[in-house]
Design an enzyme around this catalytic site. Structure first.
Site, PDB file in Angstrom:
ATOM      1  N   ARG A  22     -12.459  12.113  39.544  1.00 36.77           N
ATOM      2  CA  ARG A  22     -11.791  12.916  40.577  1.00 36.77           C
ATOM      3  C   ARG A  22     -10.272  12.991  40.415  1.00 36.77           C
ATOM      4  NH1 ARG A  22     -13.848  10.564  45.979  1.00 36.77           N
ATOM      5  NH2 ARG A  22     -14.687   8.938  44.646  1.00 36.77           N
ATOM      6  N   GLY A  83     -22.940   0.688  37.381  1.00 38.53           N
ATOM      7  CA  GLY A  83     -22.719   0.076  38.687  1.00 38.53           C
ATOM      8  C   GLY A  83     -21.855  -1.164  38.622  1.00 38.53           C
ATOM      9  N   THR A  84     -21.389  -1.581  39.813  1.00 39.83           N
ATOM     10  CA  THR A  84     -20.416  -2.671  39.878  1.00 39.83           C
ATOM     11  C   THR A  84     -20.994  -4.024  39.448  1.00 39.83           C
ATOM     12  OG1 THR A  84     -20.852  -2.617  42.262  1.00 39.83           O
ATOM     13  CG2 THR A  84     -18.770  -1.694  41.533  1.00 39.83           C
ATOM     14  N   GLY A 107      -9.696  -2.506  39.814  1.00 38.52           N
ATOM     15  CA  GLY A 107      -8.418  -2.087  39.226  1.00 38.52           C
ATOM     16  C   GLY A 107      -7.765  -0.930  39.946  1.00 38.52           C
ATOM     17  N   GLU A 161     -24.940  -0.052  51.223  1.00 39.77           N
ATOM     18  CA  GLU A 161     -24.151   1.087  50.772  1.00 39.77           C
ATOM     19  C   GLU A 161     -24.378   2.238  51.750  1.00 39.77           C
ATOM     20  OE1 GLU A 161     -21.750   1.184  48.143  1.00 39.77           O
ATOM     21  OE2 GLU A 161     -22.118  -0.827  48.859  1.00 39.77           O
ATOM     22  N   ARG A 322      21.310   6.181  33.496  1.00 39.85           N
ATOM     23  CA  ARG A 322      20.123   6.150  32.642  1.00 39.85           C
ATOM     24  C   ARG A 322      20.009   4.830  31.890  1.00 39.85           C
ATOM     25  NH1 ARG A 322      20.842  11.157  29.062  1.00 39.85           N
ATOM     26  NH2 ARG A 322      19.004  10.241  28.076  1.00 39.85           N
ATOM     27  N   TYR A 355      29.946  13.031  31.318  1.00 41.30           N
ATOM     28  CA  TYR A 355      28.834  12.405  30.589  1.00 41.30           C
ATOM     29  C   TYR A 355      29.375  11.309  29.698  1.00 41.30           C
ATOM     30  CZ  TYR A 355      25.202  11.423  27.244  1.00 41.30           C
ATOM     31  OH  TYR A 355      24.291  10.765  26.470  1.00 41.30           O
ATOM     32  N   ARG A 429      44.996  20.352  21.749  1.00 40.19           N
ATOM     33  CA  ARG A 429      44.600  21.589  22.397  1.00 40.19           C
ATOM     34  C   ARG A 429      45.574  22.678  21.958  1.00 40.19           C
ATOM     35  NH1 ARG A 429      46.712  18.936  27.857  1.00 40.19           N
ATOM     36  NH2 ARG A 429      48.896  19.462  27.664  1.00 40.19           N
TER      37      ARG A 429
HETATM   38  C1  UD1 Z   1     -17.761   0.104  46.205  1.00 44.80           C
HETATM   39  C2  UD1 Z   1     -18.730  -0.766  46.987  1.00 44.80           C
HETATM   40  C3  UD1 Z   1     -18.691  -0.392  48.480  1.00 44.80           C
HETATM   41  C4  UD1 Z   1     -17.272  -0.546  48.993  1.00 44.80           C
HETATM   42  C5  UD1 Z   1     -16.295   0.266  48.144  1.00 44.80           C
HETATM   43  C6  UD1 Z   1     -14.871  -0.073  48.522  1.00 44.80           C
HETATM   44  C7  UD1 Z   1     -20.584  -1.248  45.452  1.00 44.80           C
HETATM   45  C8  UD1 Z   1     -21.950  -0.942  45.051  1.00 44.80           C
HETATM   46  N1  UD1 Z   1     -20.074  -0.585  46.480  1.00 44.80           N
HETATM   47  O1  UD1 Z   1     -18.228   1.445  46.305  1.00 44.80           O
HETATM   48  O2  UD1 Z   1     -19.544  -1.219  49.225  1.00 44.80           O
HETATM   49  O3  UD1 Z   1     -17.206  -0.136  50.345  1.00 44.80           O
HETATM   50  O4  UD1 Z   1     -16.440  -0.051  46.744  1.00 44.80           O
HETATM   51  O5  UD1 Z   1     -13.968   0.756  47.831  1.00 44.80           O
HETATM   52  O6  UD1 Z   1     -19.961  -2.107  44.838  1.00 44.80           O
HETATM   53  N2  UD1 Z   1     -16.806   0.172  38.243  1.00 44.80           N
HETATM   54  C9  UD1 Z   1     -17.008  -0.218  36.948  1.00 44.80           C
HETATM   55  N3  UD1 Z   1     -18.225   0.038  36.366  1.00 44.80           N
HETATM   56  C10 UD1 Z   1     -19.217   0.682  37.031  1.00 44.80           C
HETATM   57  C11 UD1 Z   1     -18.995   1.090  38.353  1.00 44.80           C
HETATM   58  C12 UD1 Z   1     -17.772   0.820  38.939  1.00 44.80           C
HETATM   59  O7  UD1 Z   1     -16.127  -0.802  36.320  1.00 44.80           O
HETATM   60  O8  UD1 Z   1     -20.281   0.885  36.435  1.00 44.80           O
HETATM   61  C13 UD1 Z   1     -15.503  -0.110  38.860  1.00 44.80           C
HETATM   62  C14 UD1 Z   1     -14.719   1.143  39.180  1.00 44.80           C
HETATM   63  O9  UD1 Z   1     -13.846   1.468  38.114  1.00 44.80           O
HETATM   64  C15 UD1 Z   1     -13.953   0.744  40.411  1.00 44.80           C
HETATM   65  C16 UD1 Z   1     -14.853  -0.298  41.084  1.00 44.80           C
HETATM   66  O10 UD1 Z   1     -15.734  -0.756  40.097  1.00 44.80           O
HETATM   67  O11 UD1 Z   1     -12.739   0.102  40.089  1.00 44.80           O
HETATM   68  C17 UD1 Z   1     -15.619   0.263  42.276  1.00 44.80           C
HETATM   69  O12 UD1 Z   1     -16.482   1.295  41.870  1.00 44.80           O
HETATM   70  P1  UD1 Z   1     -16.727   2.598  42.746  1.00 44.80           P
HETATM   71  O13 UD1 Z   1     -17.656   3.472  42.011  1.00 44.80           O
HETATM   72  O14 UD1 Z   1     -15.438   3.142  43.200  1.00 44.80           O
HETATM   73  O15 UD1 Z   1     -17.527   1.981  43.996  1.00 44.80           O
HETATM   74  P2  UD1 Z   1     -17.680   2.663  45.397  1.00 44.80           P
HETATM   75  O16 UD1 Z   1     -18.768   3.647  45.361  1.00 44.80           O
HETATM   76  O17 UD1 Z   1     -16.356   3.087  45.891  1.00 44.80           O
END
Ligand code: UD1
Ligand code: MG
Length: 454
Positions: A22, A83-84, A107, A161, A322, A355, A429
């Site tokens: 996004r 997923g996380t 991050g 979630e 600068r 400058y 000059r």
């Molecule tokens: C996650 C939480 C949600 C919470 C929200 C807060 C889960 C399943 N859900 O949702 O409960 O309210 O954050 O902001 O954890 N990432 C990876 N690898 C992956 C997926 C994600 O490194 O495969 C990293 C992303 O870069 C990011 C973080 O994990 O930094 C969170 O992932 P994101 O997809 O933003 O989770 P949300 O859907 O926001």
């Protein structure tokens, strides 16, 4: 003597594998800057304040730029975004056998403070010995955040979630901020048993809570201010985080004894250092690497980057300093003056339209309006050296490499191409010629011509 508390090791895992679709950017999301520093750098700064024994950053494939930005901390690559929980698993190899506490952070959540991380670690170490401590928040708009479901005793029962939540669960206002602290001894098994049977078919880190509860382990919540855990998924959210960070930096500057005449229009970098009794006018922008000594006045609308300003100097309005500019004590740099890679020594003045690049200006020298150091010949940069107490007349071009000795005077409008000796006058000059009465004769002739035509 009280017995020393045994050191319990700490590891931190920062998840940064997300593509950040996004953001619509060629830059990995966590490298977008807030107050001049990449987001992941802010998270690292918060983490390192806790002096952890291990730090691992989880990145996606091909994110070498992120690896370079977080060096010397090691990265683990998550090959597919599943997923996380899967992302934390990617770090397992680097944490093998670790049994201390493990804090997992995102991050893209750069406003988190060391105090909050400490509170999570402390909660993790409490007598109830929770397997997982989750950071919660109560945002004004709970939106699509995961919801924290508590039990009758106030312990954490599960995280749902948003997409998987019932109407009743969605009505809960306590949300998952995303950060968690684990007991390392139990974390590997808990995260290892997370499945992907959910609305997104992802391995949710949030499932660990329910898994831990079913095994009879305690889980708990630490609450943070929502402003501290705003995550960045879009440019609009990036600007919101910037706004919150600027607010924090402005407050810190004022708490440390600087006057900001209009804090809302003053922009700092995270590494800006201001001394006591510094006054900053409206509309000033501090890029990376600015250090300002005590009692300096920075008048409105200045842009500064990579510069050291010593005590008592007066800068601006409308000055541009600068990288490599070193402004000595009590120096005056006035309006529309640009200084780059130059040392301006004590009490020197360059007050208007000038400058100064690749130069030294000696103490108490006076640089007249419109002076230019011609430092670039289209191929290389050359230096100008101006001695102590020298006086450079207005609209002088100093063609570098060139030197002007101590106490020398350069006449206004000069183009200086060779060294000017100390205490000499150099004038370079066209000579002025005067024709007495010429202007009056000219006017009379024109008027006669006009009368003839009429
Ligand atoms: C996650 C939480 C949600 C919470 C929200 C807060 C889960 C399943 N859900 O949702 O409960 O309210 O954050 O902001 O954890 N990432 C990876 N690898 C992956 C997926 C994600 O490194 O495969 C990293 C992303 O870069 C990011 C973080 O994990 O930094 C969170 O992932 P994101 O997809 O933003 O989770 P949300 O859907 O926001
Ligand atoms: Mg998110």
């Amino acid at each position: 003597m009280a017995p020393a508390t045994p050191h319990r090791p700490l590891a931190c895992v920062i998840l940064a594998a997300g593509k950040g679709t996004r953001m619509k950017s060629d830059l990995p999301k966590v490298l977008h800057r807030v107050a001049g520093r990449p987001m992941v750098g802010h998270v690292l700064a918060a983490v390192t304040a806790l002096d952890p024994d291990h730090v691992v950053v989880v990145v996606g494939p091909g994110m070498d730029s992120v690896a370079a930005a977080v060096a010397p901390y090691p990265v683990a690559v998550q090959h597919e975004q599943r997923g996380t929980a899967d992302a934390v698993r990617a770090a397992f190899g680097l944490l093998e056998g670790f049994t201390g506490d493990v804090v997992v952070l995102y991050g893209d959540t750069p406003l988190v403070t060391p105090d909050t991380l400490r509170a999570m670690v402390q909660a993790r170490r409490q007598a109830a010995d929770p397997a997982v401590v989750v950071l919660g928040m109560r945002p004004d708009d709970p939106g699509a955040y995961g919801r924290l479901i508590l039990n009758a005793r106030g312990g954490l029962e599960k995280i749902v979630e948003y997409l998987d939540a019932s109407e009743e669960e969605r009505a809960v206002t306590l949300c998952n901020a995303g950060l968690m602290a684990f007991d390392g001894a139990r974390m590997f098994d808990l995260i290892g048993s997370v499945g992907n049977d959910n609305a997104k078919s992802e391995y949710y880190l949030t499932d660990v809570v329910q898994i831990a509860r079913r095994a009879g382990m305690a889980c708990s919540v630490v609450e943070a201010a929502p402003a501290e855990v705003v995550g960045v998924n879009s440019r609009a959210e990036l600007s919101e985080v910037e706004r919150l960070m600027q607010r924090r930096l402005r407050k810190a500057a004022m708490d440390n004894g600087a006057t900001l005449i209009d804090p809302d229009s003053t922009f700092f970098s995270v590494d800006t250092r201001l001394g006591r009794d510094v006054v900053v006018g409206p509309g000033c922008v501090f890029g990376a690497g600015v250090t300002v000594g005590d009692g300096v006045e920075i008048k409105p609308y200045c842009h500064l980057e990579g510069v050291r300003i010593d005590r008592g100097a007066v800068i601006g309005p409308f000055a541009r300093l600068r990288p490599g500019a070193e402004i000595g004590p009590d120096v005056h740099i006035g309006n529309f003056v640009e200084v780059k890679n130059a040392v301006i020594e004590a009490g020197a003045k360059a007050n208007h339209l000038t400058y100064i690049g690749d130069a030294r200006v000696g103490p108490k020298a006076n640089i007249g309006a419109g002076t230019i150091t011609c430092n670039y010949d289209g191929f290389g940069k050359h230096r100008t050296d101006i001695g102590a107490g020298a006086f450079i007349g207005s609209n002088t071009a100093l063609v570098a490499p060139v030197t002007v000795g101590d106490g020398a005077i350069v006449g206004a409008g000069s183009v200086v191409t060779t060294a000017v000796e100390a205490d000499a006058l150099a004038v370079a000059r066209g000579n002025q010629k005067a024709y007495a009465g010429w202007a009056r004769n000219f006017r009379e002739r024109k008027q006669k011509e006009k009368a003839k035509k009429a």
